[in-house]
Each structure stands twice: as structure tokens, then as C-alpha cells.
Design an enzyme around this catalytic site. Structure first.
Site, PDB file in Angstrom:
ATOM      1  N   GLY A   5       0.795  -1.216   0.000  1.00  0.00           N
ATOM      2  CA  GLY A   5       0.000   0.000   0.000  1.00  0.00           C
ATOM      3  C   GLY A   5       0.833   1.273   0.000  1.00  0.00           C
ATOM      4  O   GLY A   5       2.024   1.243  -0.275  1.00  0.00           O
ATOM      5  N   TYR A   6       0.166   2.388   0.304  1.00  0.00           N
ATOM      6  CA  TYR A   6       0.750   3.718   0.165  1.00  0.00           C
ATOM      7  C   TYR A   6       1.302   3.840  -1.257  1.00  0.00           C
ATOM      8  O   TYR A   6       2.479   4.117  -1.473  1.00  0.00           O
ATOM      9  CB  TYR A   6       1.822   3.992   1.234  1.00  0.00           C
ATOM     10  CG  TYR A   6       1.874   5.460   1.600  1.00  0.00           C
ATOM     11  CD1 TYR A   6       0.897   6.010   2.414  1.00  0.00           C
ATOM     12  CD2 TYR A   6       2.858   6.292   1.099  1.00  0.00           C
ATOM     13  CE1 TYR A   6       0.896   7.363   2.713  1.00  0.00           C
ATOM     14  CE2 TYR A   6       2.865   7.644   1.388  1.00  0.00           C
ATOM     15  CZ  TYR A   6       1.883   8.160   2.199  1.00  0.00           C
ATOM     16  OH  TYR A   6       1.890   9.503   2.489  1.00  0.00           O
TER      17      TYR A   6
ATOM     18  N   GLY B 247       5.320   3.884  -9.104  1.00  0.00           N
ATOM     19  CA  GLY B 247       6.028   2.612  -9.310  1.00  0.00           C
ATOM     20  C   GLY B 247       5.053   1.445  -9.234  1.00  0.00           C
ATOM     21  O   GLY B 247       5.028   0.573 -10.112  1.00  0.00           O
ATOM     22  N   HIS B 248       4.208   1.436  -8.186  1.00  0.00           N
ATOM     23  CA  HIS B 248       3.193   0.394  -8.070  1.00  0.00           C
ATOM     24  C   HIS B 248       2.263   0.422  -9.287  1.00  0.00           C
ATOM     25  O   HIS B 248       1.905  -0.620  -9.833  1.00  0.00           O
ATOM     26  CB  HIS B 248       2.334   0.618  -6.820  1.00  0.00           C
ATOM     27  CG  HIS B 248       3.065   0.499  -5.515  1.00  0.00           C
ATOM     28  ND1 HIS B 248       3.231   1.567  -4.660  1.00  0.00           N
ATOM     29  CD2 HIS B 248       3.662  -0.551  -4.906  1.00  0.00           C
ATOM     30  CE1 HIS B 248       3.883   1.171  -3.581  1.00  0.00           C
ATOM     31  NE2 HIS B 248       4.171  -0.101  -3.702  1.00  0.00           N
TER      32      HIS B 248
ATOM     33  N   GLN C  38       7.233  -9.947   7.840  1.00  0.00           N
ATOM     34  CA  GLN C  38       8.461  -9.580   7.132  1.00  0.00           C
ATOM     35  C   GLN C  38       9.187  -8.403   7.782  1.00  0.00           C
ATOM     36  O   GLN C  38      10.179  -7.918   7.247  1.00  0.00           O
ATOM     37  CB  GLN C  38       8.184  -9.325   5.649  1.00  0.00           C
ATOM     38  CG  GLN C  38       7.450  -8.046   5.347  1.00  0.00           C
ATOM     39  CD  GLN C  38       7.009  -7.989   3.895  1.00  0.00           C
ATOM     40  OE1 GLN C  38       6.187  -8.781   3.444  1.00  0.00           O
ATOM     41  NE2 GLN C  38       7.578  -7.064   3.136  1.00  0.00           N
TER      42      GLN C  38
END
Ligand code: AMP
Length: 277
Positions: A22-23, A27-28, A55
């Protein structure tokens, strides 16, 4: 999520998947566009937004990791995403707080170096959550960013070793106009740190130029880069490594085609970047 995915599959619809924490940034969204290209207009693109607790190490930034689900959903809608999967911790790791969650996926070689050496539990969490997400989303194609090169390499190994029926696509690193790799963590940088953070990109370019015509011993190139980093006094170099892009084995001398990765602290914010030299 699995029910929906199975319904799509029964109808012969292809599923493309972009896992994220998220955020979301451009790029995503470039991964979302790649997923759409792979499954076509008839396919379905699924994005997951989940800050995976397993993680993060005990001293890492899990609680502080930036979150803005409302904005993420708007961006996904605008990007033509068909479904956003936003599981809860209790849903993903039932009974974990009481010690009743006990199954993990571990890659044993590639995960030991670089990010794995700096962040001991990190990749065990990544391979576990990605395996779980693959079982829930049932994608034909999953898109990962080259920004997290070691992660993408480990996921490819996991998929090959465990026979996941999914094609892994690795999409190029999306950068700010000055070259800084986009990252959700960039928002933690103050103005001065942000200005100096471009040193990661410049270090990659300097290394590329240094080995363009001749091979250079890794130790010498490392020393030169440490020197190079004195130009950014707010930066604290965590590691810089040169390695074979398939095996991740350390390489020396460093030459064209050798891969370089680095991690750098600005205050408590840790940035990573990498490139093929
Ligand atoms: P994250 O939300 O940081 O876990 O990242 C989710 C996915 O987006 C991972 O596959 C990342 O490698 C990828 N990603 C993150 N930043 C970038 C970027 N600047 N360019 C391309 N992919 C990225």
C-alpha cells in the site's frame, strides 16, 4: 478472494496480480499497467494491499509504515484495477498472537545475503505471504518490481522450486525525475535528506561508468563508492554489493553485466536500489 478468483477461473478469465504494502505510488501503478498488458482487457487485475507483519523485524518500522487505504483505493480505481484485496492480520495469520500459526515458506540460499543478512526474518515473511496470496488470488501472472531485485529473484526461485502455476514478471524500477527510485518510505525523508537521497542513483551510475570499459576489483570499487558517499553527509551506507544476477553470488572483478545493490540509511529511513552495471 479465493471464491471470487475461482469463479473467474471457471469462466476462463485470466488473473494478473500485483502484491503491495500500500501507500501506492507511480512505481506500483506501473506494475498494475504491466499486469493489465499481460491479461488483456478481458482479464482481471488484482492488487493486494497488506502490510505483512512477518516480514518486519522487531526493531523495524511495522507500526510506522505509511498507510492510506482510501487513497490507495482511489488510485486503483483510476488505474482500472478490478479488485483490491485488503486482508486483516487475523485473517492472514489466524492464532498467530497465541502461537497457533506455525507454517512458513523459507528459501534457504538467496535469502541469506544482502537484505536477508541485514534483515534476518524479512524474506521468510515475504515468501510466506506471497505463497499465501498466490493461493488466495490464483493468478496466472504476478508482477514484481526490479526495485526489490533480491525479492523478485527469491520469488522466482520459490515459484520454480514449489511448482506454483504462475508466471512471474519483473518490471523496471520507476524513478523520480532526478533518479531517486520511488518508494513508500521516501515520504519519511525531510527536504535535506530527500535532496541527498539521489546519491543512491548516482552511485549506481558512477559504478556503471567505472566498469564500462574495464573490470574493477570489487574491493576497490567499494572503497571508491564509500568515498563517493562523503558527498552526502546525511547518508549512512548500510551495504553495497556486486553479484551475479542469477545466483546472487558475490562477484569480483566487477564488470559489465554484474549486478550492484545498495542500502543506505537517512536517519531511521532505510532506502535500497540496484542496477545491472
Ligand atoms: P511494496 O509496496 O514496497 O512492498 O512494493 C510492492 C511491489 O511494488 C514490489 O514488487 C516492489 O518491487 C514494487 N515497487 C516498489 N517500488 C517500485 C518502483 N519504484 N518501481 C517499480 N516497482 C516498484
Amino acid at each position: 478472494m479465493q471464491k471470487l478468483a475461482r469463479r473467474w477461473k471457471r469462466a476462463g478469465i485470466k488473473i494478473g496480480f500485483v502484491p503491495t504494502m500500500g501507500y501506492l505510488h507511480d512505481g506500483h501503478l506501473s506494475l498494475v499497467r504491466e499486469a493489465r498488458r499481460r491479461v488483456g482487457r478481458q482479464g482481471r487485475v488484482v492488487v493486494s494491499v497488506y502490510v505483512n507483519p512477518t516480514q518486519f523485524g522487531p526493531k523495524e518500522d511495522l507500526a510506522k509504515y505509511p498507510r492510506d487505504l482510501k487513497r490507495d483505493l482511489q488510485l486503483c480505481r483510476a488505474a482500472g484495477v478490478d479488485a483490491v484485496f485488503t486482508p486483516s492480520d487475523a485473517g492472514m495469520y489466524p492464532g498467530r498472537a497465541e502461537g497457533r500459526y506455525s507454517t512458513y515458506v523459507v528459501e534457504e540460499h538467496l535469502a541469506r545475503v544482502m537484505e536477508g543478512a541485514a534483515r534476518p526474518v524479512h524474506f521468510r515473511g515475504v515468501t510466506t505471504i506471497v505463497a499465501k496470496l498466490f493461493n488466495l488470488v490464483l493468478p496466472e501472472v504476478a508482477v514484481f518490481g526490479q526495485k526489490d531485485f533480491q525479492q523478485a529473484t527469491i520469488i522466482q526461485r520459490m515459484v520454480a522450486d514449489l511448482n506454483f502455476p504462475v508466471k512471474i514478471v519483473v518490471a523496471p524500477t520507476h524513478r523520480e525525475p532526478d533518479g531517486l527510485a520511488m518508494s513508500s518510505r521516501n515520504k519519511f525523508l525531510d527536504a535535506e535528506q530527500r535532496a541527498q537521497a539521489v546519491i543512491l542513483f548516482h552511485a549506481l551510475q558512477a559504478a556503471k561508468a567505472a566498469v564500462a570499459k574495464k573490470a574493477v576489483p570489487a574491493a576497490r570499487l567499494k572503497k571508491d563508492l564509500q568515498e563517493f558517499f562523503t558527498a552526502a553527509p546525511l547518508a549512512r551506507l548500510d551495504y553495497v554489493e556486486f553479484f551475479d544476477p542469477e545466483t546472487l553470488h558475490a562477484a569480483s572483478p566487477v564488470k559489465r553485466g554484474t549486478h550492484m545493490a545498495l542500502a543506505v540509511f537517512f536517519g531511521k529511513t532505510r532506502l535500497i536500489d540496484n542496477a545491472r552495471l
